[in-house]
Design a protein around this motif. Structure first.
Motif, PDB file in Angstrom:
ATOM      1  N   GLU A 174     -11.845  -3.770   7.648  1.00  0.00           N
ATOM      2  CA  GLU A 174     -12.645  -2.565   7.892  1.00  0.00           C
ATOM      3  C   GLU A 174     -14.111  -2.901   7.651  1.00  0.00           C
ATOM      4  O   GLU A 174     -14.924  -2.021   7.407  1.00  0.00           O
ATOM      5  CB  GLU A 174     -12.191  -1.407   7.006  1.00  0.00           C
ATOM      6  N   SER A 196      -8.084   0.155   4.040  1.00  0.00           N
ATOM      7  CA  SER A 196      -7.482   1.378   4.576  1.00  0.00           C
ATOM      8  C   SER A 196      -6.042   1.016   4.916  1.00  0.00           C
ATOM      9  O   SER A 196      -5.718  -0.168   4.992  1.00  0.00           O
ATOM     10  CB  SER A 196      -8.207   1.844   5.836  1.00  0.00           C
ATOM     11  N   GLN A 198      -4.700   0.903   7.617  1.00  0.00           N
ATOM     12  CA  GLN A 198      -4.713   0.795   9.074  1.00  0.00           C
ATOM     13  C   GLN A 198      -3.471   0.130   9.666  1.00  0.00           C
ATOM     14  O   GLN A 198      -2.788   0.705  10.505  1.00  0.00           O
ATOM     15  CB  GLN A 198      -5.966   0.049   9.528  1.00  0.00           C
ATOM     16  N   LYS A 201      -0.173   2.074   9.047  1.00  0.00           N
ATOM     17  CA  LYS A 201       0.089   3.300   9.812  1.00  0.00           C
ATOM     18  C   LYS A 201       0.454   2.949  11.246  1.00  0.00           C
ATOM     19  O   LYS A 201       1.258   3.633  11.871  1.00  0.00           O
ATOM     20  CB  LYS A 201      -1.063   4.295   9.709  1.00  0.00           C
ATOM     21  N   ARG A 220     -13.016  -0.825  -1.089  1.00  0.00           N
ATOM     22  CA  ARG A 220     -13.915  -1.701  -0.344  1.00  0.00           C
ATOM     23  C   ARG A 220     -14.965  -2.262  -1.289  1.00  0.00           C
ATOM     24  O   ARG A 220     -15.674  -1.506  -1.953  1.00  0.00           O
ATOM     25  CB  ARG A 220     -14.584  -0.961   0.818  1.00  0.00           C
ATOM     26  N   GLN A 234      -9.154   8.698   1.498  1.00  0.00           N
ATOM     27  CA  GLN A 234      -9.133   9.091   2.911  1.00  0.00           C
ATOM     28  C   GLN A 234      -7.984  10.061   3.163  1.00  0.00           C
ATOM     29  O   GLN A 234      -6.961  10.003   2.500  1.00  0.00           O
ATOM     30  CB  GLN A 234      -8.883   7.872   3.809  1.00  0.00           C
ATOM     31  N   ASP A 236      -5.748   9.930   5.887  1.00  0.00           N
ATOM     32  CA  ASP A 236      -5.481   8.923   6.912  1.00  0.00           C
ATOM     33  C   ASP A 236      -4.402   9.467   7.847  1.00  0.00           C
ATOM     34  O   ASP A 236      -3.394   9.998   7.375  1.00  0.00           O
ATOM     35  CB  ASP A 236      -5.007   7.647   6.208  1.00  0.00           C
ATOM     36  N   HIS A 445     -15.564  -0.763  15.155  1.00  0.00           N
ATOM     37  CA  HIS A 445     -14.656   0.064  14.357  1.00  0.00           C
ATOM     38  C   HIS A 445     -13.701  -0.870  13.607  1.00  0.00           C
ATOM     39  O   HIS A 445     -13.888  -1.128  12.434  1.00  0.00           O
ATOM     40  CB  HIS A 445     -13.939   1.046  15.276  1.00  0.00           C
ATOM     41  N   HIS A 446     -12.706  -1.376  14.251  1.00  0.00           N
ATOM     42  CA  HIS A 446     -11.885  -2.476  13.723  1.00  0.00           C
ATOM     43  C   HIS A 446     -11.178  -3.122  14.898  1.00  0.00           C
ATOM     44  O   HIS A 446     -11.165  -2.574  15.997  1.00  0.00           O
ATOM     45  CB  HIS A 446     -10.927  -2.002  12.627  1.00  0.00           C
ATOM     46  N   GLY A 482     -13.397   9.110  11.467  1.00  0.00           N
ATOM     47  CA  GLY A 482     -13.551   8.230  12.618  1.00  0.00           C
ATOM     48  C   GLY A 482     -12.224   7.599  12.940  1.00  0.00           C
ATOM     49  O   GLY A 482     -11.371   7.435  12.060  1.00  0.00           O
ATOM     50  N   GLY A 483     -12.049   7.271  14.202  1.00  0.00           N
ATOM     51  CA  GLY A 483     -10.793   6.637  14.579  1.00  0.00           C
ATOM     52  C   GLY A 483     -10.839   6.153  15.998  1.00  0.00           C
ATOM     53  O   GLY A 483     -11.918   6.104  16.619  1.00  0.00           O
ATOM     54  N   SER A 484      -9.671   5.808  16.512  1.00  0.00           N
ATOM     55  CA  SER A 484      -9.616   5.247  17.858  1.00  0.00           C
ATOM     56  C   SER A 484      -8.211   5.291  18.413  1.00  0.00           C
ATOM     57  O   SER A 484      -7.251   5.503  17.673  1.00  0.00           O
ATOM     58  CB  SER A 484     -10.105   3.793  17.825  1.00  0.00           C
ATOM     59  N   ARG A 486      -5.473   2.907  19.817  1.00  0.00           N
ATOM     60  CA  ARG A 486      -5.272   1.499  19.467  1.00  0.00           C
ATOM     61  C   ARG A 486      -4.777   0.686  20.659  1.00  0.00           C
ATOM     62  O   ARG A 486      -4.219   1.234  21.606  1.00  0.00           O
ATOM     63  CB  ARG A 486      -4.232   1.362  18.343  1.00  0.00           C
ATOM     64  N   GLY A 527      -5.342   7.228  16.105  1.00  0.00           N
ATOM     65  CA  GLY A 527      -5.479   8.092  14.931  1.00  0.00           C
ATOM     66  C   GLY A 527      -6.901   8.149  14.443  1.00  0.00           C
ATOM     67  O   GLY A 527      -7.835   7.793  15.167  1.00  0.00           O
ATOM     68  N   LEU A 528      -7.029   8.586  13.234  1.00  0.00           N
ATOM     69  CA  LEU A 528      -8.342   8.601  12.603  1.00  0.00           C
ATOM     70  C   LEU A 528      -8.191   8.790  11.105  1.00  0.00           C
ATOM     71  O   LEU A 528      -7.079   9.044  10.610  1.00  0.00           O
ATOM     72  CB  LEU A 528      -9.251   9.683  13.208  1.00  0.00           C
TER      73      LEU A 528
HETATM   74  N1  ASP Z   1      -8.822   2.819   9.424  1.00  0.00           N
HETATM   75  C1  ASP Z   1      -9.986   3.424   9.975  1.00  0.00           C
HETATM   76  C2  ASP Z   1     -11.045   3.592   8.885  1.00  0.00           C
HETATM   77  O1  ASP Z   1     -10.758   3.454   7.711  1.00  0.00           O
HETATM   78  C3  ASP Z   1      -9.725   4.785  10.553  1.00  0.00           C
HETATM   79  C4  ASP Z   1      -8.887   4.736  11.778  1.00  0.00           C
HETATM   80  O2  ASP Z   1      -9.178   3.978  12.715  1.00  0.00           O
HETATM   81  O3  ASP Z   1      -7.924   5.504  11.810  1.00  0.00           O
HETATM   82  O4  ASP Z   1     -12.186   3.855   9.187  1.00  0.00           O
END
Ligand code: ASP
Length: 584
Positions: A174, A196, A198, A201, A220, A234, A236, A445-446, A482-484, A486, A527-528
């Protein structure tokens, strides 16, 4: 039974009842023949009364010696107060004490346990358990509870299930450093604490849990800029068999629910803005839209005159400050110094007054006539009575500088009202971001974020231009989530790792488990995550997340109450196969 009632509960309707209360001594007033004590617990304050005529000598003496923060239990009768206190809920009554038990004594607290305390931040953090007795902190914690409760209610009603994921894991990228934990049983090996959940999930989606959420700690290890915590919480979330629109609707729904239930505010459908437009109009990917002051680009109308500063700039851009024409010359000079501070970094500021009579007066009148300046006003949306502030230079720098000025002016003008809520979605973030230090592209983002359909090819020719199916939820100038959508197939994910500079071996070593999982029927998913601490602070009309965390860390990542981090002894180091002070 320690208590029959709490200290916020008794009213005139309880007069003549026999009650038992327990709590802390907030303060006492001793008149010699009569002693009043304010007894406090989480629920409020109730006044106790001991008086010579009705109280034994012994108890009278005991009452006179009660110190602040003593823990006591009293039995007594509820009586009507002679002089009522309309400021507190129990102000109509008091307790005529018939029995007093001192449950525990207290030494003098290092600061006053009052709403307005004399204790500084560091001291209050060291004795946070005393700070929590104070109303403002207590109320923030109760408020946070209410928010998390509403999150759980809403998402559970929408068929989401809360699943816990592990804390002892392998790195999740992240963008920060990992906190690591040595494994005693696996010599020389380390877990990483999740930045996270990530990857987990996403694996839950492969596992068929198509609507997941978790209120979860993330870790972090980054330099703590203002108001960040090394461990934070979060909300999540992840969903399968969805498109971007489904995610936006689901979490807009959650946010709207929170605003309604927690703040009693109804919000219209959230506006959406493209990332590129947010940068162009506000110089910022988390614009505060509680007020206007949008950027007006002035290249066309301000360049190619004789003003070289503007002619040589990549971007000339301005904002209209409402009512700013009333600023004195001195005030404008101060603003200019403000933008020239190293933290902002502008080289200077040009201004133009929009007079009430429709004329203009600028700091560069030598180069621009009234007609030119009227075009500035048009481009920035300035009206008579406003002040136009103009900065120029390198595009990305000048946008950031003007954004800082916009926020500062809005603050000064009282336009950032804590009880007004202006959420919006910022959409289509770039997939990659250039990192000056490593001279490489990084996932903005990631690395699990999918590119916009049809853009994957562009990665080869113009990586910086590729947009992602990524979105942020912004509230009052803060990114609250924030999210995306995938990537959910192995090929695209490998390709992505490849573009991000991972060798095949590295990608397999770090994320082989995820790519393996994708081969067993991974559903489309996305997700986000919301930053709960910040969300709670904003809903609570405040700025500092620390105020909404029971036991926060300071700016150096220390818990000054328990004094952590701390060294461990040699025996422990040995057990973990660790040696310290190895210089490379
Ligand atoms: N894992 C991402 C974050 O911590 C959030 C996500 O993409 O769902 O920002």
């Amino acid at each position: 039974m320690y208590r029959s009632h709490n200290c916020g509960e008794l009213r005139a309707t309880n007069i003549n009842e026999e009650v038992t209360l327990a709590g802390w001594v907030q303060k006492s007033r001793d008149k010699g023949f009569i002693v009043w004590v304010d007894l406090r617990d989480r629920y409020g304050i109730t006044q106790l009364v001991f008086d010579e005529e009705r109280t034994s000598k012994d108890m009278m003496r005991q009452a006179q010696n009660l110190g602040r923060e003593f823990v006591i239990q009293v039995k007594g009768t509820v009586i009507e107060r002679a002089s009522k206190n309309p400021n507190i809920a129990t102000g109509d009554i008091e307790i005529l004490v018939t029995e007093l038990n001192i449950l525990n004594q207290a030494i003098l607290p290092p600061f006053t346990i009052e709403d307005e305390t004399d204790g500084g931040e560091e001291l209050r953090m060291k004795y946070r358990y005393l700070d929590i007795r104070r109303n403002p902190v207590k109320e923030n914690l109760i408020f946070r509870h209410k928010v998390t409760q509403e999150v759980r209610n809403y998402l559970s009603n929408e068929d989401f299930i809360e699943v816990e994921t592990p804390y002892l894991i392998k790195s999740t990228p992240e963008g920060a450093r990992d906190f690591v934990v040595p494994s005693r049983m696996n010599e020389g090996e380390f877990y990483a604490l999740p930045q996270s959940p990530q990857t987990f999930k996403q694996l839950l989606m492969v596992g068929g849990m198509d609507k997941y959420f978790q209120i979860v700690k993330c870790f972090r290890d980054e330099d703590l800029r203002a108001d960040r915590q090394p461990e934070f919480t979060q909300i999540d979330c992840e969903m399968a068999f969805i498109e971007q629109e489904d995610i936006l609707n689901a979490f807009e729904g959650l946010t709207r629910h929170l605003l309604k239930e927690v703040n009693g505010v109804e919000v219209e459908k959230f506006p959406r803005i493209l990332y590129d437009d947010a940068i162009r109009l506000y110089g910022n990917d988390k614009p505060d839209i509680r007020f206007g002051m949008e950027f007006g680009e002035l290249n066309e109308v301000a360049q190619h005159k004789d003003f070289n500063v503007f002619n040589s700039a990549e971007l000339v851009v301005g904002i209209a400050v409402p009512g700013g024409n009333s600023y004195t010359r001195k005030e404008i000079d101060k603003l200019t110094s403000w933008v020239k501070r190293p933290q902002v970094g502008a080289l200077g500021m040009v201004y133009c007054r929009c007079n009430e009579d429709g004329t203009y007066k600028s700091s560069v009148d030598k180069f621009y006539d009234q007609e030119d300046l009227s075009k500035w006003a048009e481009a920035t949306g300035a009206n008579a009575g406003d002040l136009i502030c103009v900065l120029s230079g390198d595009t990305s720098k000048v946008r950031a500088q003007l954004s800082a000025l916009r926020m500062e002016l809005a603050e000064r003008l009282g336009l950032r009202k804590p009880n007004e809520f202006a959420p919006l979605w910022v959409m289509d973030f770039p997939l990659l971001e250039w990192d000056e230090e490593t001279e490489r592209y990084h996932a903005m983002h990631h690395p699990f974020t999918s590119p916009k359909p049809g853009q994957i090819e562009l990665l080869k020719t113009d990586p910086g231009a590729v947009k992602a199916n990524a979105y942020d939820l912004v509230l009052n100038g803060n990114e609250i989530g924030g999210g995306s959508i995938r990537i959910h197939d192995k090929e695209t994910q490998s390709l992505m790792f490849d573009y991000l500079g991972f060798t095949e071996v590295e990608a397999k070593a770090q994320f082989g488990f995820l790519m393996d999982a994708f081969q067993y029927g991974a559903p489309p998913h996305g997700g986000l995550a919301f930053g709960l601490d910040r969300l709670v602070a904003i809903l609570g009309g405040q700025e500092t997340i620390r105020d909404f965390i029971a036991f926060p860390k300071n700016n150096s990542g220390r818990d000054v109450m328990i004094d952590a981090p701390a060294p461990i002894d040699d025996e422990q180091l040995k057990e973990l196969s660790l040696k310290l002070n190895i210089k490379s």
